[in-house]
Write an enzyme that holds these catalytic residues in place. Structure first.
Site, short mmCIF file in Angstrom:
data_model
loop_
_atom_site.label_atom_id
_atom_site.label_comp_id
_atom_site.label_asym_id
_atom_site.label_seq_id
_atom_site.Cartn_x
_atom_site.Cartn_y
_atom_site.Cartn_z
N GLY A 119 10.28 31.61 -14.44
CA GLY A 119 11.32 30.81 -13.78
C GLY A 119 12.68 31.49 -13.87
O GLY A 119 13.71 30.84 -14.03
N LYS B 9 7.70 16.03 -20.45
CA LYS B 9 8.44 16.68 -21.55
C LYS B 9 7.87 16.27 -22.92
O LYS B 9 7.75 17.11 -23.82
CB LYS B 9 9.94 16.36 -21.47
CG LYS B 9 10.67 17.07 -20.34
CD LYS B 9 10.55 18.58 -20.45
CE LYS B 9 11.31 19.33 -19.37
NZ LYS B 9 10.97 20.77 -19.33
N ILE C 36 8.29 33.45 -8.70
CA ILE C 36 7.21 33.05 -7.79
C ILE C 36 7.58 33.47 -6.38
O ILE C 36 8.77 33.66 -6.07
CB ILE C 36 6.94 31.51 -7.83
CG1 ILE C 36 8.22 30.72 -7.56
CG2 ILE C 36 6.30 31.10 -9.13
CD1 ILE C 36 8.00 29.24 -7.33
N ILE D 186 22.71 20.45 -18.40
CA ILE D 186 23.32 21.77 -18.54
C ILE D 186 24.30 22.01 -17.39
O ILE D 186 23.95 21.84 -16.22
CB ILE D 186 22.25 22.89 -18.54
CG1 ILE D 186 21.17 22.63 -19.59
CG2 ILE D 186 22.89 24.25 -18.74
CD1 ILE D 186 21.62 22.72 -21.01
N GLY E 291 15.70 30.38 -11.59
CA GLY E 291 16.15 28.98 -11.61
C GLY E 291 17.49 28.80 -12.30
O GLY E 291 18.15 29.78 -12.66
N GLN E 292 17.86 27.54 -12.49
CA GLN E 292 19.20 27.23 -13.02
C GLN E 292 19.44 27.88 -14.39
O GLN E 292 20.46 28.52 -14.59
CB GLN E 292 19.37 25.70 -13.16
CG GLN E 292 20.78 25.29 -13.54
CD GLN E 292 20.85 23.97 -14.31
OE1 GLN E 292 19.83 23.36 -14.62
NE2 GLN E 292 22.05 23.53 -14.61
N TYR F 100 9.02 13.08 -15.37
CA TYR F 100 9.71 14.20 -16.02
C TYR F 100 9.65 14.01 -17.55
O TYR F 100 9.29 14.93 -18.29
CB TYR F 100 11.17 14.22 -15.54
CG TYR F 100 12.04 15.29 -16.13
CD1 TYR F 100 11.90 16.62 -15.78
CD2 TYR F 100 13.04 14.96 -17.04
CE1 TYR F 100 12.72 17.60 -16.31
CE2 TYR F 100 13.88 15.93 -17.57
CZ TYR F 100 13.71 17.24 -17.20
OH TYR F 100 14.53 18.21 -17.73
N1 SER Z 1 19.20 17.96 -16.49
C1 SER Z 1 17.93 17.30 -16.49
C2 SER Z 1 17.85 16.31 -15.38
O1 SER Z 1 18.85 15.70 -15.09
C3 SER Z 1 17.69 16.60 -17.79
O2 SER Z 1 17.18 17.46 -18.72
O3 SER Z 1 16.81 16.09 -14.87
#
Ligand code: SER
Length: 317
Positions: free
Chosen positions: A8, A147, A35, A173, A11-12, A143
């Site tokens: 990844g 996790k 990818i 983040i 990605g961000q 999500y």
């Molecule tokens: N930054 C993520 C989100 O908002 C949370 O870990 O989905």
């Protein structure tokens, strides 16, 4: 750590982590995994090796691990919270089936694995104020479910097979480099773009809703520090609470207004984002990370705001 594969890497977090780790360990030692359709470009492509590493295609990961003699994998493949709710099977396929592939390959090839967890691993039943390291984790988003599963599966591979798995529970983040896509905390990135462009910002999260946030340099440092930590000191592994700052939309708005008095914000609350935000901690207690591997953050809201506005002004104007 000698040879690192970032899954990844475009990605961000991956895009910045790859460059950060290249600056520490040498360009040739950090492989940018990608990818098809999200190939590395520019500095990321030119500064070091890259390889296809698709979590749903175990062979591609195994090939990259063997070719580059990888001993550490940073697994940053994931869908963020809001987008995962609309693509739950894909979120699971990437987050959990993908993780299983990585952990098996790590076991066979003796690799250490970092896979982020998140504030999203908590839910409405979790204590929201100074959320403890070990507490109730009953999230209701896919999500969050993935996790929590990430944490448990990573711990299982450690206890069962000795795979050196480690992770942190990242806050939202914030960065000026690669924008996030489809997260609940994204508003705290978007707001800076609007402020720098001189536009009015419409906030999707209600005033008074606090969430943990972190500036990207601290997040990169945390991931790298944890992977370097002395394993004999680790009582926990997957995943550590790490905290830096906690704010609601009014607090970040005021911090920006101190630099840009003309900046305006209005609210148009998104019900899905709001319900997710309300289920997450207001602020995590990260004492264990501070005790077990000397975690320390550097940036608070004011320092981050000064830096974000400065860097984004250079980038956008
Ligand atoms: N930054 C993520 C989100 O908002 C949370 O870990 O989905």
């Amino acid at each position: 750590m000698k040879n690192i594969l970032i899954i990844g890497s475009t990605g961000q977090i991956g895009s910045e982590l790859a460059m950060h780790l290249r600056s520490l360990y040498g360009n040739e030692h950090v492989v940018a995994g990608y990818i098809t359709g999200a190939e590395p470009k520019g500095e990321l492509l030119e500064s070091g090796p890259s390889a296809i590493a698709d979590v749903v295609n175990a062979q591609s990961i195994a090939d990259a691990v063997k070719k580059y003699n990888i001993d550490t994998i940073y697994n940053l493949a994931a869908l963020l919270s809001v987008v995962a709710e609309s693509k739950p099977r894909l979120a699971w396929k990437i987050g959990i089936d993908g993780l299983w592939n990585i952990l098996e390959i790590a076991h066979e090839n003796k690799c250490a694995v970092f896979t982020p967890s998140s504030i999203g691993s908590f839910g409405v039943d979790t204590p929201h104020d100074m959320t403890p390291q070990d507490t109730v984790q009953r999230p209701r988003t896919i999500y969050g479910v993935s996790k929590v599963t990430t944490e448990l599966l990573s711990d299982w591979f450690f206890h069962k097979y000795g795979v050196d798995t480690r992770s942190v529970r990242f806050p939202g983040i914030i960065s000026y480099v690669t924008p996030p896509g489809g997260g609940t905390t994204d508003y705290a990135v978007d707001i800076y773009y609007y402020a720098v462009r001189g536009e009015r910002f419409t906030c999707p999260i209600k005033a008074g809703t606090r969430m943990d946030m972190m500036y990207m340099p601290d997040a990169l440092h945390a991931a790298q520090m944890l992977m370097e930590a002395d394993p004999t000191r680790l009582k926990h592994r997957n995943g550590f609470n790490i905290a830096a700052m906690s704010f609601d939309p009014e607090m970040i708005y005021k911090a920006i207004k101190a630099h840009k008095p003309e900046f305006e914000m209005v609210y148009d609350v998104d019900p899905l984002k709001q319900s997710i935000a309300e289920s997450w901690p207001d602020m995590m207690d990260d004492t264990c990370a501070r005790q077990e591997w000397d975690w320390e953050h550097k940036f608070g809201l004011e320092d981050m705001t000064t830096d974000m506005l400065d860097k984004l002004t250079k980038k956008l104007l």
